[in-house]
Scaffold this motif. Structure first.
Motif, short mmCIF file in Angstrom:
data_model
loop_
_atom_site.label_atom_id
_atom_site.label_comp_id
_atom_site.label_asym_id
_atom_site.label_seq_id
_atom_site.Cartn_x
_atom_site.Cartn_y
_atom_site.Cartn_z
N ALA A 1 0.84 -1.20 0.00
CA ALA A 1 0.00 0.00 0.00
C ALA A 1 0.87 1.25 0.00
O ALA A 1 0.53 2.26 -0.65
CB ALA A 1 -0.93 -0.01 1.19
N GLY A 2 2.02 1.23 0.70
CA GLY A 2 2.93 2.38 0.71
C GLY A 2 3.54 2.61 -0.64
O GLY A 2 3.76 3.77 -1.05
N TRP A 3 3.83 1.55 -1.40
CA TRP A 3 4.40 1.71 -2.74
C TRP A 3 3.37 2.34 -3.69
O TRP A 3 3.70 3.15 -4.53
CB TRP A 3 4.83 0.37 -3.32
CG TRP A 3 6.04 -0.24 -2.67
CD1 TRP A 3 6.98 0.38 -1.93
CD2 TRP A 3 6.40 -1.62 -2.77
NE1 TRP A 3 7.92 -0.52 -1.54
CE2 TRP A 3 7.61 -1.76 -2.04
CE3 TRP A 3 5.86 -2.72 -3.38
CZ2 TRP A 3 8.27 -2.98 -1.91
CZ3 TRP A 3 6.52 -3.91 -3.26
CH2 TRP A 3 7.72 -4.07 -2.54
N ILE A 4 2.12 1.84 -3.55
CA ILE A 4 1.08 2.28 -4.48
C ILE A 4 0.67 3.73 -4.16
O ILE A 4 0.55 4.57 -5.05
CB ILE A 4 -0.13 1.34 -4.43
CG1 ILE A 4 0.27 -0.02 -4.97
CG2 ILE A 4 -1.30 1.91 -5.22
CD1 ILE A 4 -0.80 -1.07 -4.85
N PHE A 5 0.44 4.05 -2.92
CA PHE A 5 -0.11 5.34 -2.53
C PHE A 5 0.96 6.29 -2.01
O PHE A 5 0.66 7.40 -1.63
CB PHE A 5 -1.20 5.17 -1.46
CG PHE A 5 -2.34 4.33 -1.93
CD1 PHE A 5 -3.17 4.75 -2.94
CD2 PHE A 5 -2.58 3.09 -1.35
CE1 PHE A 5 -4.22 3.98 -3.36
CE2 PHE A 5 -3.64 2.30 -1.76
CZ PHE A 5 -4.45 2.74 -2.78
#
Length: 147
Positions: free
Chosen positions: A142-146
Motif C-alpha cells: 500500500a505504501g508503494w502504491i499510494f
C-alpha cells in the motif's frame, strides 16, 4: 439346541460334504495376529463349522468334568482339507463370558506434557508470525502504491 440336536446336525453336515473337495486354511500374512485371514471354499467352511459345532455339543460335559478342561480339536488323518499357518489344537470352554481386559492407561510424564504445550505454542506462534507478515506485506505494498 440340545447336544443331541447339534450332534445330529453335524453328522448330517459332515455326511453331505465331501472332504476331497473341501479346503480350509487359516493364514497369517503379516507379523501379528491382527494380520490373518481364512481361505476356504464352501465345503471347507461346512466341515470346519461341523467341527466347531461338535465341540459346542461337548461344552456342558467338559465344564462338568473335574479333570478334563479342554476339548481336543486336533488334526485327524482324514482332515487333509485343513491347511494354513495357524492350527487350532484344542478348545478351552468357558462357563460365562470373561470380563473385558482393562485398557492400559498411559501415564504422561512431565516431558510429555511440556512437549504437548510446546507444540501447541509453536503452532500458535507460527500463526501469529504469518498474520504479522501478511499485514506488514500489505502495508508495504500500500505504501508503494499510494506513497
Amino acid at each position: 439346541m440340545t447336544p443331541e440336536e447339534i450332534t445330529d446336525f453335524t453328522v448330517r453336515l459332515t455326511a453331505e460334504t465331501s472332504p476331497q473337495e473341501a479346503y480350509f486354511g487359516i493364514f497369517q500374512y503379516g507379523g501379528g495376529p491382527d494380520e490373518s485371514c481364512i481361505r476356504a471354499n464352501k465345503q471347507g467352511l461346512q466341515l470346519f463349522a461341523a467341527k466347531l459345532l461338535s465341540a459346542a455339543a461337548q461344552v456342558d460335559e467338559t465344564l462338568a468334568h473335574e479333570t478334563q478342561t479342554i476339548i481336543p480339536f486336533e488334526d485327524e488323518v482324514e482332515d487333509s482339507w485343513l491347511d494354513g499357518d495357524v492350527f487350532v489344537q484344542y478348545i478351552e470352554p468357558l462357563a460365562d463370558r470373561p470380563a473385558p481386559l482393562p485398557t492400559p492407561t498411559v501415564s504422561s510424564t512431565l516431558l510429555d506434557t511440556l512437549m504437548t504445550y510446546a507444540l501447541q505454542g509453536g503452532v500458535f506462534i507460527l500463526l501469529i508470525g504469518l498474520v504479522v507478515g501478511i499485514v506488514n506485506g500489505l502495508r508495504t505494498i500500500a505504501g508503494w502504491i499510494f506513497g
